[in-house]
Write a protein that holds these residues in place. Structure first.
Motif, PDB file in Angstrom:
ATOM      1  N   ALA A   1       0.846  -1.183   0.000  1.00  0.00           N
ATOM      2  CA  ALA A   1       0.000   0.000   0.000  1.00  0.00           C
ATOM      3  C   ALA A   1       0.886   1.239   0.000  1.00  0.00           C
ATOM      4  CB  ALA A   1      -0.902   0.002   1.220  1.00  0.00           C
ATOM      5  N   ASP A   2       0.457   2.243  -0.721  1.00  0.00           N
ATOM      6  CA  ASP A   2       1.215   3.489  -0.714  1.00  0.00           C
ATOM      7  C   ASP A   2       0.725   4.373   0.435  1.00  0.00           C
ATOM      8  OD1 ASP A   2      -1.099   4.887  -1.511  1.00  0.00           O
ATOM      9  OD2 ASP A   2      -0.541   4.864  -3.615  1.00  0.00           O
ATOM     10  N   VAL A   3       1.369   5.503   0.622  1.00  0.00           N
ATOM     11  CA  VAL A   3       1.049   6.381   1.747  1.00  0.00           C
ATOM     12  C   VAL A   3      -0.413   6.825   1.719  1.00  0.00           C
ATOM     13  CG1 VAL A   3       1.563   8.619   2.807  1.00  0.00           C
ATOM     14  CG2 VAL A   3       3.428   7.172   2.023  1.00  0.00           C
ATOM     15  N   GLY A   4      -0.908   7.208   0.548  1.00  0.00           N
ATOM     16  CA  GLY A   4      -2.301   7.643   0.440  1.00  0.00           C
ATOM     17  C   GLY A   4      -3.288   6.555   0.838  1.00  0.00           C
ATOM     18  N   GLN A   5      -2.995   5.316   0.471  1.00  0.00           N
ATOM     19  CA  GLN A   5      -3.876   4.202   0.846  1.00  0.00           C
ATOM     20  C   GLN A   5      -3.853   3.972   2.352  1.00  0.00           C
ATOM     21  OE1 GLN A   5      -2.030   1.334  -1.777  1.00  0.00           O
ATOM     22  NE2 GLN A   5      -3.819   1.307  -3.122  1.00  0.00           N
ATOM     23  N   ARG A   9      -7.001   4.302   4.909  1.00  0.00           N
ATOM     24  CA  ARG A   9      -7.398   3.231   5.837  1.00  0.00           C
ATOM     25  C   ARG A   9      -7.491   3.737   7.268  1.00  0.00           C
ATOM     26  NH1 ARG A   9      -4.156  -1.955   3.295  1.00  0.00           N
ATOM     27  NH2 ARG A   9      -5.315  -1.936   1.348  1.00  0.00           N
ATOM     28  N   ILE A  10      -6.588   4.639   7.637  1.00  0.00           N
ATOM     29  CA  ILE A  10      -6.666   5.235   8.976  1.00  0.00           C
ATOM     30  C   ILE A  10      -7.958   6.034   9.110  1.00  0.00           C
ATOM     31  CG2 ILE A  10      -5.622   6.924  10.542  1.00  0.00           C
ATOM     32  CD1 ILE A  10      -2.873   6.062   9.317  1.00  0.00           C
ATOM     33  N   GLU A  11      -8.284   6.840   8.109  1.00  0.00           N
ATOM     34  CA  GLU A  11      -9.515   7.637   8.159  1.00  0.00           C
ATOM     35  C   GLU A  11     -10.744   6.739   8.233  1.00  0.00           C
ATOM     36  OE1 GLU A  11      -9.795  10.622   5.112  1.00  0.00           O
ATOM     37  OE2 GLU A  11      -7.894  11.545   5.680  1.00  0.00           O
ATOM     38  N   LEU A  30      -6.242  12.870   6.981  1.00  0.00           N
ATOM     39  CA  LEU A  30      -4.850  12.579   6.670  1.00  0.00           C
ATOM     40  C   LEU A  30      -4.598  12.528   5.161  1.00  0.00           C
ATOM     41  CD1 LEU A  30      -3.918   9.744   9.197  1.00  0.00           C
ATOM     42  CD2 LEU A  30      -3.000  12.053   9.115  1.00  0.00           C
ATOM     43  N   VAL A  31      -5.589  12.048   4.407  1.00  0.00           N
ATOM     44  CA  VAL A  31      -5.405  11.855   2.966  1.00  0.00           C
ATOM     45  C   VAL A  31      -5.002  13.167   2.303  1.00  0.00           C
ATOM     46  CG1 VAL A  31      -6.518  11.217   0.786  1.00  0.00           C
ATOM     47  CG2 VAL A  31      -6.993   9.895   2.861  1.00  0.00           C
ATOM     48  N   GLY A  32      -3.915  13.088   1.540  1.00  0.00           N
ATOM     49  CA  GLY A  32      -3.447  14.251   0.806  1.00  0.00           C
ATOM     50  C   GLY A  32      -2.628  15.231   1.627  1.00  0.00           C
ATOM     51  N   THR A  33      -2.331  14.877   2.877  1.00  0.00           N
ATOM     52  CA  THR A  33      -1.516  15.758   3.714  1.00  0.00           C
ATOM     53  C   THR A  33      -0.125  15.151   3.877  1.00  0.00           C
ATOM     54  OG1 THR A  33      -2.006  14.729   5.862  1.00  0.00           O
ATOM     55  CG2 THR A  33      -3.595  16.362   5.030  1.00  0.00           C
TER      56      THR A  33
END
Length: 128
Positions: A1-5, A9-11, A30-33
């Motif tokens: 999984a990449d960072v965005g994924q 998943r955390i969100e 978090l996504v996109g930050t």
């Protein structure tokens, strides 16, 4: 999984009521930050996926020199891996943060010179 994924998943875990305090800390996004996540957020994703995950603070300074601290860390992980409730097929890895960089301890090798088998996702340099 990449960072965005991983961020997504955390969100999703936050939406499912995992770690409301962490969600508040990050403002629910978090996504996109470029916000840094810790092993606590990784544990949230694992728990949401049904994997038992605990985060424990381990203070190497309690053990004096770097060598003494390393020996104690190896002993601590060996004790964890030796628990009877886990077979070699079900034993979870240990996620370890070294200078704010996460690595995965997958095994303990005993003997005269015990050591840990560590996977470094970045693969930049040996951990030691």
């Amino acid at each position: 999984a990449d960072v965005g994924q991983i961020q997504a998943r955390i969100e999703l875990a936050w939406l499912d009521e995992y770690d409301p305090e962490g969600a508040r800390k990050f403002g629910g996004q978090l996504v996109g930050t470029d916000k840094k996540i810790s092993l606590a957020e990784v544990a949230v994703v694992l728990r949401a996926a049904g994997v038992r995950a605990n985060v424990t603070s381990w203070d190497a300074k309690r053990f004096g020199s770097g060598t003494a601290a390393a020996r104690e860390l190896i002993r601590t992980v060996a004790t964890l891996f030796a628990k009877r409730e886990w077979s070699s097929d079900t034993r979870p890895p240990v996620l370890l943060s070294v200078d704010e960089h996460a690595v995965v301890v997958v095994a303990h090798v005993g003997g005269a010179a015990p050591c840990l088998v560590v996977l470094d996702p970045a693969g930049e340099k040996p951990i030691g």
